[in-house]
Design a protein around this motif. Structure first.
Motif, PDB file in Angstrom:
ATOM      1  N   PRO A 365      71.276  49.808  36.407  1.00  0.00           N
ATOM      2  CA  PRO A 365      70.915  49.690  34.982  1.00  0.00           C
ATOM      3  C   PRO A 365      71.822  49.815  33.796  1.00  0.00           C
ATOM      4  CG  PRO A 365      71.330  52.032  35.985  1.00  0.00           C
ATOM      5  CD  PRO A 365      71.358  50.992  37.061  1.00  0.00           C
ATOM      6  N   LEU A 366      72.601  48.295  33.755  1.00  0.00           N
ATOM      7  CA  LEU A 366      73.293  47.992  32.692  1.00  0.00           C
ATOM      8  C   LEU A 366      73.274  46.800  32.332  1.00  0.00           C
ATOM      9  CD1 LEU A 366      76.800  49.344  34.243  1.00  0.00           C
ATOM     10  CD2 LEU A 366      75.717  50.622  32.240  1.00  0.00           C
ATOM     11  N   LEU A 367      73.200  46.181  30.926  1.00  0.00           N
ATOM     12  CA  LEU A 367      73.344  44.865  30.505  1.00  0.00           C
ATOM     13  C   LEU A 367      74.372  44.400  30.766  1.00  0.00           C
ATOM     14  CD1 LEU A 367      71.336  45.459  27.035  1.00  0.00           C
ATOM     15  CD2 LEU A 367      70.559  44.616  29.146  1.00  0.00           C
ATOM     16  N   GLY A 372      69.414  46.703  33.301  1.00  0.00           N
ATOM     17  CA  GLY A 372      69.547  47.332  32.057  1.00  0.00           C
ATOM     18  C   GLY A 372      68.547  47.022  30.952  1.00  0.00           C
ATOM     19  N   ALA A 407      76.993  45.137  26.912  1.00  0.00           N
ATOM     20  CA  ALA A 407      76.621  44.131  27.687  1.00  0.00           C
ATOM     21  C   ALA A 407      77.895  43.126  27.970  1.00  0.00           C
ATOM     22  CB  ALA A 407      75.362  43.483  27.216  1.00  0.00           C
TER      23      ALA A 407
END
Length: 433
Positions: A365-367, A372, A407
């Motif tokens: 769950p990360l851009l 994300g 990001a």
């Protein structure tokens, strides 16, 4: 076929498989995006300079020069600043990050017309956004499952039998593995006992043997002691007694540990055993857990890879780039004694494992990873649900643009990791034994 040609075939098979996986990953995003009515302007495999492209409808399809990824351009991924008209995104210079976000919004809406506004991605309900972003990783997971099933249910899972495929002439410590026997080396116990290729070992010290793992552990536990070995040769049951010797060998339970264990000097016969769908499900579940663990260990392993760039030993369990994976495939497919079944089995499972990794890694769950955007969509759904329960106005869409600094930082880290992996895969590749 020559070794060079077989090596090339292995490399090409992995490269084409990776390209197909990337292309299908992006299809997984594009199809639901178009189905939900959003505007998709580009679909490309690769990055950098465009090698070929064609336009069909409002979407440009093409291939770029660097085959290390791909992208789908879905218009309106970033919502405008609250209160702004999508076509007139405000400019800001109140700070570096604020300006960065503002510039990104401006670029997002450069070519957006009033007719496009109802079709902007950020206007989709949260669950449709989640489906679009899950589509890519889901395709990789499906590819992995299909490949695992195709291999295990047709060729079979790799297995080794208790039929002897080779008998050692002498006992050589594992620290000196690879050299030939000398007059100073003791004769291997199996050689002394007269065991031969094709003998099927059926018992060890009176205990029936049903698997190679069971036999291997029994030999190791025997140390320097007599061993009564039952075996079949040409359909006739025979028995022989010989003392196993003690040699330094890698632990079966801890690959980092070397221990003194009993040694006989026989090798098993490799083969394949077809499995059912249940085996496929269980195996993929087990490999999913291993992949999650590997991702968690990635920072530590990257330190090891970085040290390998400066000449340190490189472990076989360190991560590889597509360059390394292709090289390993070429090495295996060109190895002496490898059959076409072995080659197809290895390459298919390698591609299945890579797709499994890509699918799970993209769910972080990360851009700028898909995870994300998925996290942003789920948070939007949760926030809307809470607002409904509290009888409050439904908030606007989650502004993922605020996470752009993260990001860019994550993207920079991934880029550096990729460059290091490619470099080390060239100068200090993983060595197969």
């Amino acid at each position: 076929m020559t070794e060079v040609l077989l090596y090339t075939l292995g490399v090409v098979a992995v490269v084409l498989g990776l390209a197909a996986s990337i292309a299908l990953h992006e299809v997984g995003h594009m199809v639901p995006a178009k189905f939900f009515g959003t505007k998709v302007t580009q679909y490309f495999v690769g990055f950098g300079r465009t090698l070929w492209s064609t336009r069909k409808g409002e979407t440009e399809y093409g291939v770029k020069a660097i085959p290390l990824g791909g992208f789908v351009k879905i218009v309106g991924m970033l919502p405008p600043h609250p209160g702004d008209d999508p076509g007139q995104v405000r400019q800001s210079n109140t700070g570096m990050f604020t300006q960065l976000i503002s510039d990104a919004r401006s670029a997002e809406y450069e070519n957006v017309t009033p007719e496009d506004e109802p079709r902007l991605f950020y206007r989709l309900p949260w669950w449709k956004k989640a489906i679009v972003m899950v589509g890519g990783p889901a395709v990789n997971l499906v590819i992995a499952f299909v490949l695992f099933a195709a291999v295990f249910m047709t060729i079979g899972a790799s297995t080794v039998s208790t039929t002897v495929s080779a008998v050692s002439d002498c006992a050589i410590p594992s620290t000196e593995a690879g050299r030939t026997c000398t007059a100073a080396d003791p004769v291997a116990p199996a050689k002394q006992a007269g065991l031969a290729v094709g003998d099927e070992i059926t018992s060890f010290n009176g205990t029936p043997i049903t698997s190679w793992d069971q036999l291997s552990r029994a030999i190791r536990a025997n140390g320097d002691a007599p061993a009564t070995i039952g075996f079949e040769r040409d359909g006739t049951a025979r028995t022989v007694t010989v003392n196993t010797s003690v040699q330094a060998r890698t632990s079966l339970d801890d690959p980092e540990k070397v221990e003194d264990v009993g040694f006989l000097g026989v090798s098993p016969t490799p083969g394949y055993e077809r499995e059912d769908l249940g085996y496929v499900v269980v195996t993929m579940g087990d490999m999913t857990g291993r992949t999650v663990t590997a991702i968690g260990d990635l920072p530590e392993k990257m330190i090891e890879v970085t040290k390998a760039a400066f000449g340190a030993d490189r472990g076989q369990d360190t991560p590889m780039s597509p360059v390394g994976a292709s090289r390993v495939a070429g090495e295996v497919t060109s190895a002496e004694g490898t059959t076409w079944t072995d080659r197809v089995h290895f390459v298919a499972l390698l591609l299945a494992s890579i797709n499994l990794f890509i699918g799970i890694f993209n769910l972080i769950p990360l851009l700028p990873l898909d995870g994300g955007h998925i996290a942003g969509a789920l948070w939007e759904g949760l926030r809307n649900a809470i607002a409904r329960l509290r009888r409050k106005p439904i908030p606007g869409p989650v502004d993922v643009a605020k996470m752009l600094p993260v990001a860019y930082a994550v993207g920079a880290v991934l880029l550096v990791m990729g460059v290091i992996l490619v470099y080390v895969d060239i100068v200090n590749p993983v060595r197969l034994t």
